[in-house]
Motif scaffolding. Structure first.
Motif, PDB file in Angstrom:
ATOM      1  N   TYR A 166      13.172  26.302  38.449  1.00  0.00           N
ATOM      2  CA  TYR A 166      12.933  27.726  38.644  1.00  0.00           C
ATOM      3  C   TYR A 166      13.050  28.049  40.132  1.00  0.00           C
ATOM      4  CZ  TYR A 166       8.972  24.805  39.489  1.00  0.00           C
ATOM      5  OH  TYR A 166       8.213  23.753  39.924  1.00  0.00           O
ATOM      6  N   THR A 167      12.921  29.313  40.480  1.00  0.00           N
ATOM      7  CA  THR A 167      12.765  29.751  41.870  1.00  0.00           C
ATOM      8  C   THR A 167      11.727  30.868  41.882  1.00  0.00           C
ATOM      9  OG1 THR A 167      14.513  31.437  41.691  1.00  0.00           O
ATOM     10  CG2 THR A 167      15.182  29.234  42.407  1.00  0.00           C
TER      11      THR A 167
ATOM     12  N   THR B  49      27.073  28.899  28.531  1.00  0.00           N
ATOM     13  CA  THR B  49      27.072  28.479  29.922  1.00  0.00           C
ATOM     14  C   THR B  49      25.902  27.549  30.203  1.00  0.00           C
ATOM     15  OG1 THR B  49      27.273  29.309  32.208  1.00  0.00           O
ATOM     16  CG2 THR B  49      25.713  30.446  30.759  1.00  0.00           C
ATOM     17  N   THR B  50      25.787  27.120  31.445  1.00  0.00           N
ATOM     18  CA  THR B  50      24.704  26.246  31.881  1.00  0.00           C
ATOM     19  C   THR B  50      23.924  26.914  33.005  1.00  0.00           C
ATOM     20  OG1 THR B  50      26.021  25.137  33.579  1.00  0.00           O
ATOM     21  CG2 THR B  50      26.096  24.212  31.335  1.00  0.00           C
ATOM     22  N   ASP B  51      22.751  26.367  33.280  1.00  0.00           N
ATOM     23  CA  ASP B  51      21.902  26.889  34.350  1.00  0.00           C
ATOM     24  C   ASP B  51      22.645  26.887  35.679  1.00  0.00           C
ATOM     25  OD1 ASP B  51      19.860  27.618  36.046  1.00  0.00           O
ATOM     26  OD2 ASP B  51      18.477  26.042  35.438  1.00  0.00           O
ATOM     27  N   GLU B  52      23.288  25.763  35.998  1.00  0.00           N
ATOM     28  CA  GLU B  52      23.954  25.675  37.298  1.00  0.00           C
ATOM     29  C   GLU B  52      25.109  26.662  37.406  1.00  0.00           C
ATOM     30  OE1 GLU B  52      26.072  22.552  40.411  1.00  0.00           O
ATOM     31  OE2 GLU B  52      24.886  21.778  38.734  1.00  0.00           O
ATOM     32  N   PHE B  53      25.962  26.732  36.415  1.00  0.00           N
ATOM     33  CA  PHE B  53      27.116  27.629  36.463  1.00  0.00           C
ATOM     34  C   PHE B  53      26.668  29.083  36.543  1.00  0.00           C
ATOM     35  CE2 PHE B  53      30.775  29.947  34.896  1.00  0.00           C
ATOM     36  CZ  PHE B  53      31.870  29.256  35.407  1.00  0.00           C
TER      37      PHE B  53
ATOM     38  N   GLU C  16      17.620  32.112  37.509  1.00  0.00           N
ATOM     39  CA  GLU C  16      17.005  30.784  37.638  1.00  0.00           C
ATOM     40  C   GLU C  16      15.720  30.641  36.822  1.00  0.00           C
ATOM     41  OE1 GLU C  16      18.980  32.011  41.577  1.00  0.00           O
ATOM     42  OE2 GLU C  16      17.571  32.911  40.151  1.00  0.00           O
ATOM     43  N   LEU C  17      15.211  31.728  36.283  1.00  0.00           N
ATOM     44  CA  LEU C  17      13.924  31.691  35.579  1.00  0.00           C
ATOM     45  C   LEU C  17      14.071  31.478  34.071  1.00  0.00           C
ATOM     46  CD1 LEU C  17      11.954  34.510  37.432  1.00  0.00           C
ATOM     47  CD2 LEU C  17      12.574  32.216  38.192  1.00  0.00           C
ATOM     48  N   ASN C  18      15.253  31.135  33.632  1.00  0.00           N
ATOM     49  CA  ASN C  18      15.516  30.891  32.203  1.00  0.00           C
ATOM     50  C   ASN C  18      15.025  29.483  31.844  1.00  0.00           C
ATOM     51  OD1 ASN C  18      16.562  31.250  29.599  1.00  0.00           O
ATOM     52  ND2 ASN C  18      18.613  30.552  30.213  1.00  0.00           N
ATOM     53  N   VAL C  19      13.743  29.220  32.093  1.00  0.00           N
ATOM     54  CA  VAL C  19      13.228  27.850  32.071  1.00  0.00           C
ATOM     55  C   VAL C  19      13.113  27.256  30.674  1.00  0.00           C
ATOM     56  CG1 VAL C  19      12.009  28.030  34.269  1.00  0.00           C
ATOM     57  CG2 VAL C  19      10.837  28.724  32.159  1.00  0.00           C
ATOM     58  N   ARG C  20      13.009  28.083  29.650  1.00  0.00           N
ATOM     59  CA  ARG C  20      12.804  27.513  28.314  1.00  0.00           C
ATOM     60  C   ARG C  20      14.112  27.323  27.547  1.00  0.00           C
ATOM     61  NH1 ARG C  20       8.118  29.944  29.861  1.00  0.00           N
ATOM     62  NH2 ARG C  20       6.351  28.505  29.711  1.00  0.00           N
ATOM     63  N   ALA C  21      15.222  27.589  28.207  1.00  0.00           N
ATOM     64  CA  ALA C  21      16.515  27.155  27.695  1.00  0.00           C
ATOM     65  C   ALA C  21      16.773  25.738  28.197  1.00  0.00           C
ATOM     66  CB  ALA C  21      17.619  28.095  28.170  1.00  0.00           C
ATOM     67  N   ARG C  22      17.627  25.020  27.491  1.00  0.00           N
ATOM     68  CA  ARG C  22      17.973  23.653  27.873  1.00  0.00           C
ATOM     69  C   ARG C  22      19.476  23.448  27.689  1.00  0.00           C
ATOM     70  NH1 ARG C  22      13.623  19.528  27.234  1.00  0.00           N
ATOM     71  NH2 ARG C  22      11.634  20.601  26.924  1.00  0.00           N
TER      72      ARG C  22
ATOM     73  N   LYS D  81      14.057  42.974  16.028  1.00  0.00           N
ATOM     74  CA  LYS D  81      13.448  43.066  17.356  1.00  0.00           C
ATOM     75  C   LYS D  81      14.325  43.947  18.230  1.00  0.00           C
ATOM     76  CE  LYS D  81      10.855  41.537  20.949  1.00  0.00           C
ATOM     77  NZ  LYS D  81       9.382  41.610  21.067  1.00  0.00           N
ATOM     78  N   ASN D  82      13.688  44.908  18.918  1.00  0.00           N
ATOM     79  CA  ASN D  82      14.375  45.768  19.873  1.00  0.00           C
ATOM     80  C   ASN D  82      13.741  45.543  21.241  1.00  0.00           C
ATOM     81  OD1 ASN D  82      16.210  47.881  20.630  1.00  0.00           O
ATOM     82  ND2 ASN D  82      14.468  49.283  20.707  1.00  0.00           N
ATOM     83  N   TYR D  83      14.494  44.989  22.174  1.00  0.00           N
ATOM     84  CA  TYR D  83      13.946  44.699  23.503  1.00  0.00           C
ATOM     85  C   TYR D  83      13.997  45.939  24.376  1.00  0.00           C
ATOM     86  CZ  TYR D  83      13.842  39.681  22.569  1.00  0.00           C
ATOM     87  OH  TYR D  83      13.548  38.449  22.063  1.00  0.00           O
ATOM     88  N   THR D  84      12.846  46.305  24.918  1.00  0.00           N
ATOM     89  CA  THR D  84      12.767  47.478  25.785  1.00  0.00           C
ATOM     90  C   THR D  84      12.203  47.153  27.159  1.00  0.00           C
ATOM     91  OG1 THR D  84      10.580  48.023  24.906  1.00  0.00           O
ATOM     92  CG2 THR D  84      12.496  49.029  23.818  1.00  0.00           C
ATOM     93  N   ALA D  85      11.791  45.898  27.375  1.00  0.00           N
ATOM     94  CA  ALA D  85      11.224  45.488  28.666  1.00  0.00           C
ATOM     95  C   ALA D  85      11.652  44.055  28.955  1.00  0.00           C
ATOM     96  CB  ALA D  85       9.697  45.579  28.624  1.00  0.00           C
ATOM     97  N   ASP D  86      11.499  43.641  30.208  1.00  0.00           N
ATOM     98  CA  ASP D  86      11.861  42.282  30.594  1.00  0.00           C
ATOM     99  C   ASP D  86      11.055  41.255  29.801  1.00  0.00           C
ATOM    100  OD1 ASP D  86      13.444  43.488  32.475  1.00  0.00           O
ATOM    101  OD2 ASP D  86      12.369  42.718  34.224  1.00  0.00           O
ATOM    102  N   VAL D  87      11.708  40.193  29.400  1.00  0.00           N
ATOM    103  CA  VAL D  87      11.061  39.033  28.787  1.00  0.00           C
ATOM    104  C   VAL D  87      11.601  37.814  29.538  1.00  0.00           C
ATOM    105  CG1 VAL D  87      10.671  37.701  26.695  1.00  0.00           C
ATOM    106  CG2 VAL D  87      10.888  40.185  26.559  1.00  0.00           C
ATOM    107  N   ILE D  88      10.809  37.267  30.423  1.00  0.00           N
ATOM    108  CA  ILE D  88      11.286  36.253  31.365  1.00  0.00           C
ATOM    109  C   ILE D  88      10.970  34.850  30.852  1.00  0.00           C
ATOM    110  CG2 ILE D  88      11.163  35.399  33.741  1.00  0.00           C
ATOM    111  CD1 ILE D  88      12.430  38.183  33.428  1.00  0.00           C
TER     112      ILE D  88
END
Length: 541
Positions: free
Chosen positions: A115-116, A404-408, A419-425, A494-501
């Motif tokens: 993360y950052t 894609t990947t985290d680095e790319f 960089e905060l997509n921590v629960r993806a692998r 599900k309808n996203y209306t706010a950030d989900v980090i």
């Protein structure tokens, strides 16, 4: 049971003592040093640094520590976790590190990125807290080296969890970054906890004392689970940079100490009847010039290396993360992974079909190095991408849903919370209208749908849609999760209306009477120069 702890006082002077023959390096280095050779001795009062650590490279070793009275362990299954502060894994091969090389060849190695900010800095406090607790900083609460907001009561270190599970287990920890003891990253519940002060006495010197006493514990006592921290590599990174020979020399020195710890395990009189798992991990990377805490790829580089029963030899895992250390330690003792943590076992991979995709190098994203493979628009078998409503043009890597990947992805544009997509692998799916819009395109907004394979729902009244998600919203941008039963009309779930980090989602869906199949659709639309949506590891339960 009784707890035993050593806390050293600051030393006015240090005396150089030769290592006893019993502690000799079992894997002789090609340039054997008489003492750790990575850095010259520092001034007696090294300046304090902004991150709260003193970069003291003094190598003169004080008196050896007494061996603690450790309770007798209860398990033939055992685990040793070795923490190497600030080791950038892409420098191991150049460092003459035969013990790390052998562990990599005999175990499973997984490189990943941290993360950052604003989740947490790429600093030691958050990094070691993540390793110790098995959860990401949004749960353990440590965002920098002040340890403000720490939540070790709810998310204790894995040795403390082990004690809480069964106080009969014998636990041991030794560290020379004193903050890990002072702030309870590794708590006083641990049976024998040695906390030295590398800031005051020098990390090479204190690493040697940590190694000496840990050799004795591993050889002559009977711990079930042990953690040994070595801090000198990080100091060499700060003082000379990860691109320096001094950094490589210190990796070499720490590797020799790892060899001594492993030799101590093998010298145990009961070793033949025991099953040992060894885990090695680091908390953050370093720039070539030296330093970390920021968002560059070099500062974010981390790894987990696990070797032991049931763990594949010579495997390179794309989805092994720092949070997996605690889960792997519990599994080594044949215990279930604790509930509520983010980690999973090193011997158990996700089986996510995204991770099997063949990825390509950049096309329009000239800021990404040409050698970094990291995107495709070709979905796994059974999945489909609907780009029928996408305008022509735009950045090719991000036209419609991409894999894609985290680095790319984070190299495409850093410091925008990708960089905060921590629960993806490993490999994940992303719809990024922000990056797509960086090149001229036809009229109209970004509009693309990612469609899952068909799942059997026969005989069920409800199912739960599980996936990892990372979503940032701006302006008119929209994101929806829909389902379709038996090929019929879409139903909004599900309808996203706010950030989900960086979260895990679990959406319960009612299955209509007579339905036998269900598809899940991720629809991202009405977007242009806005933000993005990432999803990973879809599971139907």
């Amino acid at each position: 049971m009784a707890r035993w702890r050593i806390l050293t006082a600051l030393l006015a002077a240090a005396v150089l003592l030769p290592a006893p023959a019993a502690f000799a390096d079992p894997t002789p280095p090609s340039q054997p040093p008489s003492q750790p050779q990575s850095q010259p001795e520092s001034p007696s009062s090294p300046p304090s640094q902004p991150e709260g650590k003193v970069f003291n490279a003094r190598a003169a070793v004080a008196d050896p520590l007494p061996v603690p009275n450790l309770p007798n362990g209860i398990s033939a299954d055992k685990v040793l976790v070795i923490g190497l502060d600030g080791l950038r894994h892409d420098r191991i091969a150049a460092a003459d590190a035969p013990n790390l090389d052998a562990l990599i060849a005999g175990g499973t190695f997984g490189a990943s990125l941290l993360y950052t900010n604003p989740m947490a800095a790429t600093s030691s406090g958050p990094g070691w807290s993540t390793i110790a607790t098995g959860v990401w900083p949004d749960l353990h609460g440590v965002r920098d080296n002040s340890f403000t907001g720490k939540n070790y009561t709810q998310y204790p270190d894995f040795l403390t969890r082990l004690e809480n599970t069964n106080a009969g287990y014998s636990t041991y920890a030794a560290m020379d970054w004193q903050a890990l003891g002072d702030h309870g990253t590794f708590s006083t519940r641990i049976d024998a906890r040695i906390v030295l002060n590398g800031d005051a006495n020098g990390y090479p010197a204190e690493d040697e004392r940590i190694t000496q006493v840990s050799e004795a514990v591993l050889r002559t006592k009977n711990p079930d689970a042990a953690f040994v921290y070595l801090g000198a590599i990080d100091i060499a990174g700060h003082n000379s940079g990860a691109g320096s020979q001094a950094y490589l020399n210190t990796i070499h020195d720490s590797d020799a100490q790892i060899g001594r710890l492993l030799a101590a395990v093998r010298a145990r009189p009961t070793y033949a009847a025991e099953r040992w798992t060894v885990i090695v991990a680091t908390d953050h990377g370093h720039t070539n010039a030296g330093g970390h805490g920021g968002s560059s790829i070099e500062e974010r580089r981390t790894f987990v290396l696990a070797s032991g029963p049931g763990i594949a030899a010579g495997a390179k895992s794309a989805d092994l993360r720092l949070v997996d250390v605690a889960a792997t330690a519990f599994n080594a003792l044949k215990l279930p992974v604790p509930t509520g943590i983010d980690g999973r076992r090193a011997d158990q991979r996700a089986g996510d079909p995204f991770d099997a995709l063949t990825l390509s190098s950049r096309v329009d994203e000239t800021g990404i190095p040409a050698g970094v493979l990291g995107f495709t628009h070709t979905p796994p078998s059974g999945w489909t991408l609907d780009v029928s409503k996408m305008p022509t043009g735009g950045m090719q890597e991000w036209r419609g849903w991409s894999f894609t990947t985290d680095e790319f992805w984070s190299r495409a544009q850093r410091d925008q919370q990708r960089e905060l997509n921590v629960r993806a692998r490993g490999t994940f799916a992303v719809a990024d209208s922000d990056e797509w819009d960086d090149k001229a395109h036809g009229s109209g907004p970004f509009d693309s749908t990612l469609v899952s394979p068909s799942y059997n729902v026969s005989g069920r009244t409800s199912v739960t849609i599980n996936y990892a998600t990372h979503y940032r919203v701006e302006g008119t941008q929209k994101a929806q999760v829909l389902v379709s039963f038996n090929g019929g009309a879409d139903t909004l779930v599900k309808n996203y209306t706010a950030d989900v980090i960086g979260k895990n989602e679990a959406l319960k869906v009612t299955v209509p009477a007579g339905a036998t199949s269900m598809k899940v659709k991720f629809h991202y639309f009405d977007a242009s120069n806005n933000w993005y949506w990432a999803v990973d590891h879809l599971r139907i339960t």
